[in-house]
Design an enzyme around this catalytic site. Structure first.
Site, PDB file in Angstrom:
ATOM      1  N   HIS A 138       0.866  -1.180   0.000  1.00  0.00           N
ATOM      2  CA  HIS A 138       0.000   0.000   0.000  1.00  0.00           C
ATOM      3  C   HIS A 138       0.907   1.236   0.000  1.00  0.00           C
ATOM      4  CE1 HIS A 138      -2.825   2.922   1.837  1.00  0.00           C
ATOM      5  NE2 HIS A 138      -3.801   2.108   1.499  1.00  0.00           N
ATOM      6  N   ASP A 159       2.859  -4.896   8.179  1.00  0.00           N
ATOM      7  CA  ASP A 159       1.666  -4.071   8.013  1.00  0.00           C
ATOM      8  C   ASP A 159       0.454  -4.994   8.156  1.00  0.00           C
ATOM      9  OD1 ASP A 159      -0.549  -2.757   7.072  1.00  0.00           O
ATOM     10  OD2 ASP A 159       0.405  -1.949   5.270  1.00  0.00           O
ATOM     11  N   GLN A 205      -4.654  -5.302   6.855  1.00  0.00           N
ATOM     12  CA  GLN A 205      -5.645  -6.202   6.255  1.00  0.00           C
ATOM     13  C   GLN A 205      -5.665  -7.585   6.895  1.00  0.00           C
ATOM     14  OE1 GLN A 205      -7.939  -5.248   4.270  1.00  0.00           O
ATOM     15  NE2 GLN A 205      -7.120  -3.245   3.680  1.00  0.00           N
ATOM     16  N   LYS A 249     -10.560  -0.551  10.533  1.00  0.00           N
ATOM     17  CA  LYS A 249     -10.783  -1.733   9.693  1.00  0.00           C
ATOM     18  C   LYS A 249     -11.211  -2.936  10.541  1.00  0.00           C
ATOM     19  CE  LYS A 249      -7.348  -0.266   6.291  1.00  0.00           C
ATOM     20  NZ  LYS A 249      -8.109   0.214   5.130  1.00  0.00           N
ATOM     21  N   CYS A 300      -4.787   2.446  -3.664  1.00  0.00           N
ATOM     22  CA  CYS A 300      -3.555   2.965  -3.022  1.00  0.00           C
ATOM     23  C   CYS A 300      -2.387   1.989  -3.180  1.00  0.00           C
ATOM     24  CB  CYS A 300      -3.775   3.273  -1.542  1.00  0.00           C
ATOM     25  SG  CYS A 300      -4.931   4.594  -1.266  1.00  0.00           S
TER      26      CYS A 300
HETATM   27  N1  PLP Z   1      -1.772  -0.842   4.552  1.00  0.00           N
HETATM   28  C1  PLP Z   1      -2.717  -1.595   3.968  1.00  0.00           C
HETATM   29  C2  PLP Z   1      -2.377  -2.981   3.498  1.00  0.00           C
HETATM   30  C3  PLP Z   1      -4.006  -1.086   3.801  1.00  0.00           C
HETATM   31  O1  PLP Z   1      -4.949  -1.830   3.212  1.00  0.00           O
HETATM   32  C4  PLP Z   1      -4.290   0.221   4.260  1.00  0.00           C
HETATM   33  C5  PLP Z   1      -5.626   0.819   4.045  1.00  0.00           C
HETATM   34  O2  PLP Z   1      -6.378   0.413   3.210  1.00  0.00           O
HETATM   35  C6  PLP Z   1      -3.276   0.949   4.878  1.00  0.00           C
HETATM   36  C7  PLP Z   1      -2.036   0.387   4.992  1.00  0.00           C
HETATM   37  C8  PLP Z   1      -3.505   2.331   5.382  1.00  0.00           C
HETATM   38  O3  PLP Z   1      -4.406   2.306   6.453  1.00  0.00           O
HETATM   39  P1  PLP Z   1      -4.935   3.651   7.107  1.00  0.00           P
HETATM   40  O4  PLP Z   1      -5.455   4.486   5.962  1.00  0.00           O
HETATM   41  O5  PLP Z   1      -6.005   3.199   8.031  1.00  0.00           O
HETATM   42  O6  PLP Z   1      -3.793   4.294   7.801  1.00  0.00           O
END
Ligand code: PLP
Length: 403
Positions: free
Chosen positions: A122, A199, A202, A225, A361
């Site tokens: 992401h 990370d 998900q 999430k 993203c």
């Molecule tokens: N990393 C992953 C794999 C994600 O799917 C997301 C959000 O969709 C993020 C990071 C970023 O999360 P946040 O916008 O809640 O900080």
């Protein structure tokens, strides 16, 4: 097992209508809806215990502080962290990764040092490292993918050199819906003497996370999430790193003493929690994690895997359906013929179906796949097979319009 139809009653938004149609909410990878107990926890906190934490001698401040710290212990328990001081509240995954990039970067990285990420990250796990690259000249190396869009673990082994300082890798891809072999990747990194950030944005809502079993050095996720409010998230870190890392933001609560000549910093976790924290968000996150624990994360995972499996079976009926990647969890990305994802998403919306379209993203991944984007259906514990049927019928209808 639980009954998703009973669970749905706890989520007020799920009984709303969109364009006169019952809402079919399949955008859970972007954010989940909130159960009544979480919404009530926010309201109750403001109605009964609201006061700034860690600062007051008065009753309300003490109760608010106790509940805030209780929420930290709930997170500790949820991810099996050895100690609650290793749980730092942030605004979410993005802020947690930026914190590590900045503080770990300032403390341990020099020009020419190497950080490894993957092709399927992401933007939140790409751009913070690029900012660091622009600031101090680190080198970013990217783990390639195999033809089936899974991680090329053998190529990953070859990316380590004596200047490699950190691996930062997603547990589950938000686009491909596949689970990476993070334990194996962590073991490979550790055998090279390199720490790993996972990370968990998900994975945390859909699978049991045990940071000790993983032996992750850092683990990050977002509350929103996992049925909690927006604006609250977590950074877990091993003490050996957190203790040595410089603070991220400066301000109140992260200090021990402040003199104009010199400031000394507070102990963990407060060293990384400058300013008034989102204690109401943290309390609500604690509620959300308790809600998940009551239902059982394994039950949730089983239900969502069943929905994914069912979706793949039903998608096989649709002409020119192309599944992107190898989904094994709770999200399925796809394309139908040459219908642009945005067109498909817009027309499904008119049928009350909320799905995600675009690059999610993860532009480098989408470029790598050579596609304009994807359409993504992503599930939560309250989704049903009937909703998958509605999605399938909706896609067929849109496909007929384009035929
Ligand atoms: N990393 C992953 C794999 C994600 O799917 C997301 C959000 O969709 C993020 C990071 C970023 O999360 P946040 O916008 O809640 O900080």
């Amino acid at each position: 097992m639980f009954n998703p139809n009973e669970i749905r009653e706890q989520f007020p938004i799920l009984s709303t209508q969109v364009y006169g149609k019952p809402l079919v909410y399949l955008d859970n990878a972007a954010t989940t809806q909130k159960p009544r107990c979480v919404i009530d926890a926010i309201s109750e906190a403001y109605c009964t215990i609201n006061a700034n934490v860690h600062r007051g001698v008065h009753h309300l401040s003490q109760v608010a502080t106790e509940q805030f710290e209780e929420a930290r212990r709930t997170v500790q328990n949820f991810i099996n962290a050895p100690h609650s001081r290793q749980v730092i509240f942030t605004r979410g995954t993005t802020e947690s990764i930026n914190l590590v990039a900045s503080s770990f970067g300032n403390s341990f990285l020099k020009e020419g040092d190497r950080v490894i990420i993957s092709t399927m990250e992401h933007h939140s796990n790409i751009v913070p490292w690029q900012l660091l690259r622009d600031r101090i000249g680190i080198e970013i190396r990217v783990i390639p993918l195999l033809p089936d869009a899974t991680l090329d673990v053998e190529a990953y082994r070859g990316l380590f050199n004596e200047r490699t300082r950190l691996v930062s890798l997603t547990h589950v891809s938000n686009v491909l819906g596949c689970t990476n072999p993070v334990k194996e990747c962590i073991d490979i990194a550790h055998s090279n003497g390199v720490p790993v950030l996972i990370d968990g944005a998900q994975s945390t809502p859909h699978t049991k996370v045990d940071v000790q079993a993983l032996d992750a050095d850092f683990f990050v996720f977002s509350g929103h999430k996992v049925y909690a409010p927006t604006g609250i998230g977590v950074l877990y870190g091993k003490e050996e790193w957190l203790e040595k890392m410089q603070p991220y933001h400066g301000g109140g609560e992260m200090i021990q003493t402040v003199r104009f000549e010199k400031t000394t910093y507070n102990e963990l976790p407060y060293k990384f929690e400058a300013g008034t924290p989102d204690y109401v968000g943290a309390i609500a996150l604690g509620k959300a994690l308790e809600f998940v624990q009551q239902i059982g994360i394994e039950n949730i995972a089983r239900h969502e895997r069943m929905l994914t499996q069912y979706t793949l079976e039903r998608f096989a009926e649709i002409e020119n359906m192309r599944i992107i990647g190898k989904p094994d969890g709770s999200a399925v990305s796809f394309l139908v013929g040459d219908i642009h994802p945005a067109d498909l998403g817009t027309l499904l919306d008119r049928l009350g179906i909320a799905i995600r379209t675009g690059h999610h993203c993860a532009q480098p991944l989408i470029d790598h796949l050579g596609i304009p984007g994807t359409v993504r259906a992503s599930f939560a514990l309250y989704n049903t097979r009937e909703e998958v049927d509605t999605l399938v019928e909706g896609i067929k209808r849109v496909a007929r319009m384009f035929a």
